[in-house]
Design a protein around this motif. Sequence first.
Motif, PDB file in Angstrom:
ATOM      1  N   VAL A   1       0.572  -1.378   0.058  1.00  0.00           N
ATOM      2  CA  VAL A   1       0.197  -0.618   0.202  1.00  0.00           C
ATOM      3  C   VAL A   1       0.709   1.428   0.044  1.00  0.00           C
ATOM      4  O   VAL A   1       1.037   2.029  -0.995  1.00  0.00           O
ATOM      5  N   HIS A   2       1.839   0.803   0.586  1.00  0.00           N
ATOM      6  CA  HIS A   2       2.854   2.505   0.920  1.00  0.00           C
ATOM      7  C   HIS A   2       3.721   2.661  -0.780  1.00  0.00           C
ATOM      8  O   HIS A   2       3.802   4.051  -0.996  1.00  0.00           O
ATOM      9  N   ALA A   3       3.674   1.377  -1.412  1.00  0.00           N
ATOM     10  CA  ALA A   3       4.685   1.491  -2.489  1.00  0.00           C
ATOM     11  C   ALA A   3       3.041   2.288  -3.653  1.00  0.00           C
ATOM     12  O   ALA A   3       3.937   3.460  -4.932  1.00  0.00           O
ATOM     13  N   GLU A   4       2.255   1.684  -3.712  1.00  0.00           N
ATOM     14  CA  GLU A   4       0.512   2.185  -4.857  1.00  0.00           C
ATOM     15  C   GLU A   4       0.709   3.591  -4.314  1.00  0.00           C
ATOM     16  O   GLU A   4       0.526   3.780  -5.207  1.00  0.00           O
ATOM     17  N   LEU A   5       0.744   4.048  -3.128  1.00  0.00           N
ATOM     18  CA  LEU A   5       0.219   5.239  -2.709  1.00  0.00           C
ATOM     19  C   LEU A   5       1.484   6.325  -3.391  1.00  0.00           C
ATOM     20  O   LEU A   5       0.679   6.939  -3.910  1.00  0.00           O
ATOM     21  N   SER A   6       2.393   6.393  -3.141  1.00  0.00           N
ATOM     22  CA  SER A   6       3.787   6.366  -3.528  1.00  0.00           C
ATOM     23  C   SER A   6       3.373   6.947  -5.229  1.00  0.00           C
ATOM     24  O   SER A   6       3.619   7.677  -5.855  1.00  0.00           O
ATOM     25  N   TRP A   7       3.351   5.740  -5.831  1.00  0.00           N
ATOM     26  CA  TRP A   7       3.366   5.189  -7.304  1.00  0.00           C
ATOM     27  C   TRP A   7       2.232   6.315  -7.712  1.00  0.00           C
ATOM     28  O   TRP A   7       1.939   7.188  -8.869  1.00  0.00           O
ATOM     29  N   LEU A   8       1.273   6.637  -6.962  1.00  0.00           N
ATOM     30  CA  LEU A   8       0.333   6.755  -7.861  1.00  0.00           C
ATOM     31  C   LEU A   8      -0.165   8.530  -7.804  1.00  0.00           C
ATOM     32  O   LEU A   8       0.027   9.421  -8.524  1.00  0.00           O
ATOM     33  N   MET A   9       1.001   9.124  -6.743  1.00  0.00           N
ATOM     34  CA  MET A   9       1.441  10.257  -7.165  1.00  0.00           C
ATOM     35  C   MET A   9       2.720  11.080  -8.374  1.00  0.00           C
ATOM     36  O   MET A   9       2.918  12.201  -8.494  1.00  0.00           O
TER      37      MET A   9
ATOM     38  N   ALA B   1       9.295  12.722  -3.724  1.00  0.00           N
ATOM     39  CA  ALA B   1       9.940  11.641  -2.670  1.00  0.00           C
ATOM     40  C   ALA B   1       9.254  12.798  -1.289  1.00  0.00           C
ATOM     41  O   ALA B   1       9.022  11.539  -0.028  1.00  0.00           O
ATOM     42  N   LEU B   2       9.697  13.256  -1.116  1.00  0.00           N
ATOM     43  CA  LEU B   2       9.533  13.799  -0.150  1.00  0.00           C
ATOM     44  C   LEU B   2       8.082  13.849   0.762  1.00  0.00           C
ATOM     45  O   LEU B   2       7.745  13.149   1.756  1.00  0.00           O
ATOM     46  N   LEU B   3       7.275  14.093   0.055  1.00  0.00           N
ATOM     47  CA  LEU B   3       5.642  13.479  -0.097  1.00  0.00           C
ATOM     48  C   LEU B   3       5.405  12.208   0.106  1.00  0.00           C
ATOM     49  O   LEU B   3       4.418  12.052   0.523  1.00  0.00           O
ATOM     50  N   ALA B   4       5.950  11.862  -0.492  1.00  0.00           N
ATOM     51  CA  ALA B   4       5.933   9.642  -0.329  1.00  0.00           C
ATOM     52  C   ALA B   4       6.286   9.716   0.401  1.00  0.00           C
ATOM     53  O   ALA B   4       5.661   8.607   1.413  1.00  0.00           O
ATOM     54  N   PHE B   5       7.622   9.920   1.359  1.00  0.00           N
ATOM     55  CA  PHE B   5       8.516   9.776   2.887  1.00  0.00           C
ATOM     56  C   PHE B   5       7.714   9.816   3.121  1.00  0.00           C
ATOM     57  O   PHE B   5       7.390   8.813   4.511  1.00  0.00           O
ATOM     58  N   HIS B   6       7.064  11.007   3.074  1.00  0.00           N
ATOM     59  CA  HIS B   6       6.091  12.159   4.379  1.00  0.00           C
ATOM     60  C   HIS B   6       4.791  10.751   4.562  1.00  0.00           C
ATOM     61  O   HIS B   6       3.817  11.062   5.896  1.00  0.00           O
ATOM     62  N   LEU B   7       3.746  11.275   3.584  1.00  0.00           N
ATOM     63  CA  LEU B   7       2.485   9.361   3.762  1.00  0.00           C
ATOM     64  C   LEU B   7       2.750   8.779   3.811  1.00  0.00           C
ATOM     65  O   LEU B   7       1.912   8.489   4.534  1.00  0.00           O
ATOM     66  N   HIS B   8       4.125   8.249   3.674  1.00  0.00           N
ATOM     67  CA  HIS B   8       4.406   6.767   4.762  1.00  0.00           C
ATOM     68  C   HIS B   8       4.304   7.230   6.087  1.00  0.00           C
ATOM     69  O   HIS B   8       3.848   6.322   6.699  1.00  0.00           O
ATOM     70  N   LEU B   9       4.504   7.892   6.258  1.00  0.00           N
ATOM     71  CA  LEU B   9       5.106   8.629   8.456  1.00  0.00           C
ATOM     72  C   LEU B   9       3.465   8.430   8.508  1.00  0.00           C
ATOM     73  O   LEU B   9       3.062   8.194   9.560  1.00  0.00           O
TER      74      LEU B   9
ATOM     75  N   CYS C   1       1.135   7.673   7.266  1.00  0.00           N
ATOM     76  CA  CYS C   1      -0.098   5.971   7.138  1.00  0.00           C
ATOM     77  C   CYS C   1       0.030   5.139   9.090  1.00  0.00           C
ATOM     78  O   CYS C   1      -0.259   4.609   9.071  1.00  0.00           O
ATOM     79  N   ASP C   2       1.913   5.648   8.461  1.00  0.00           N
ATOM     80  CA  ASP C   2       1.864   4.884  10.126  1.00  0.00           C
ATOM     81  C   ASP C   2       1.653   4.750  11.056  1.00  0.00           C
ATOM     82  O   ASP C   2       1.367   3.822  12.366  1.00  0.00           O
ATOM     83  N   LEU C   3       1.788   6.404  11.417  1.00  0.00           N
ATOM     84  CA  LEU C   3       0.898   6.933  12.729  1.00  0.00           C
ATOM     85  C   LEU C   3      -0.894   6.755  12.805  1.00  0.00           C
ATOM     86  O   LEU C   3      -1.204   6.432  13.553  1.00  0.00           O
ATOM     87  N   ALA C   4      -1.372   6.195  11.749  1.00  0.00           N
ATOM     88  CA  ALA C   4      -2.203   5.751  11.695  1.00  0.00           C
ATOM     89  C   ALA C   4      -2.637   4.318  11.706  1.00  0.00           C
ATOM     90  O   ALA C   4      -3.591   3.821  12.358  1.00  0.00           O
ATOM     91  N   GLY C   5      -2.031   3.267  11.097  1.00  0.00           N
ATOM     92  CA  GLY C   5      -2.748   2.697  11.183  1.00  0.00           C
ATOM     93  C   GLY C   5      -1.394   1.302  10.984  1.00  0.00           C
ATOM     94  O   GLY C   5      -1.498   0.051  10.820  1.00  0.00           O
TER      95      GLY C   5
ATOM     96  N   TRP D   1      -5.309   2.739  14.177  1.00  0.00           N
ATOM     97  CA  TRP D   1      -5.773   1.206  14.028  1.00  0.00           C
ATOM     98  C   TRP D   1      -5.013   0.421  13.809  1.00  0.00           C
ATOM     99  O   TRP D   1      -4.041   0.639  13.779  1.00  0.00           O
ATOM    100  N   ASP D   2      -5.375  -0.790  14.193  1.00  0.00           N
ATOM    101  CA  ASP D   2      -4.060  -1.911  13.833  1.00  0.00           C
ATOM    102  C   ASP D   2      -3.985  -2.219  12.535  1.00  0.00           C
ATOM    103  O   ASP D   2      -4.547  -2.237  11.997  1.00  0.00           O
ATOM    104  N   LEU D   3      -3.354  -2.621  12.302  1.00  0.00           N
ATOM    105  CA  LEU D   3      -2.748  -3.140  11.170  1.00  0.00           C
ATOM    106  C   LEU D   3      -3.296  -3.781  10.268  1.00  0.00           C
ATOM    107  O   LEU D   3      -3.438  -3.607   9.149  1.00  0.00           O
TER     108      LEU D   3
END
Length: 181
Positions: free
Chosen positions: A5-13, A82-90, A92-96, A120-122
């Motif tokens: 999901v991290h990869a797909e979100l990054s690719w979409l942008m 790259a900065l946006l994708a990196f921070h989107l990962h963070l 997402c990690d904070l949320a899920g 929420w749980d993984l």
Amino acid sequence: MNPIVHAELSWLMTQRLEARRDRVLVVCAGLAPDLDGLSLLGGVEMYSTYHHLLFHGYVGALLTALVCAMMARQRLRVAALALLAFHLHLLCDLAGSGPGWPIWYFWPTSRTEWFWDGQWDLASWQNSLIGMTVTTLCLACALRYRRTVVEVFSTRWDAEVVHALRARFLGEGRGEGKPSA
């Protein structure tokens, strides 16, 4: 969230980037925070100590953006994405990633924990829904951009997926090679 999901979100942008190489670099940036997950190779205790610490912060973000920009064709755009994708990962990690998984964003200059009480749980329905939605969007890109996230691994495989999706949903390629009535 899981790495797919991290990869797909990054690719979409990355869809406005012309070069496949630049899109792949941004996907790598979206996955980069989990480099600290390699601490699992040192055992579960090491993993629980260092995952979300070593590379889930500003140092990792800046290093990742710099490396991606140096390797990119569109350097400034790739660095920004790259900065946006990196921070989107963070985010997402904070949320899920599950309750009790803080991020130390300012490490090594500070050990202040960042977390959210509503994590929420993984293996939650939220992560499942996000994952299914993002995968569908990645496949839908075949219809508009004539590519899918599969291009990260292989342009040949991606061409096959694009062909199948366009044939199914747009009717392209049907009846080729058959005589018309």
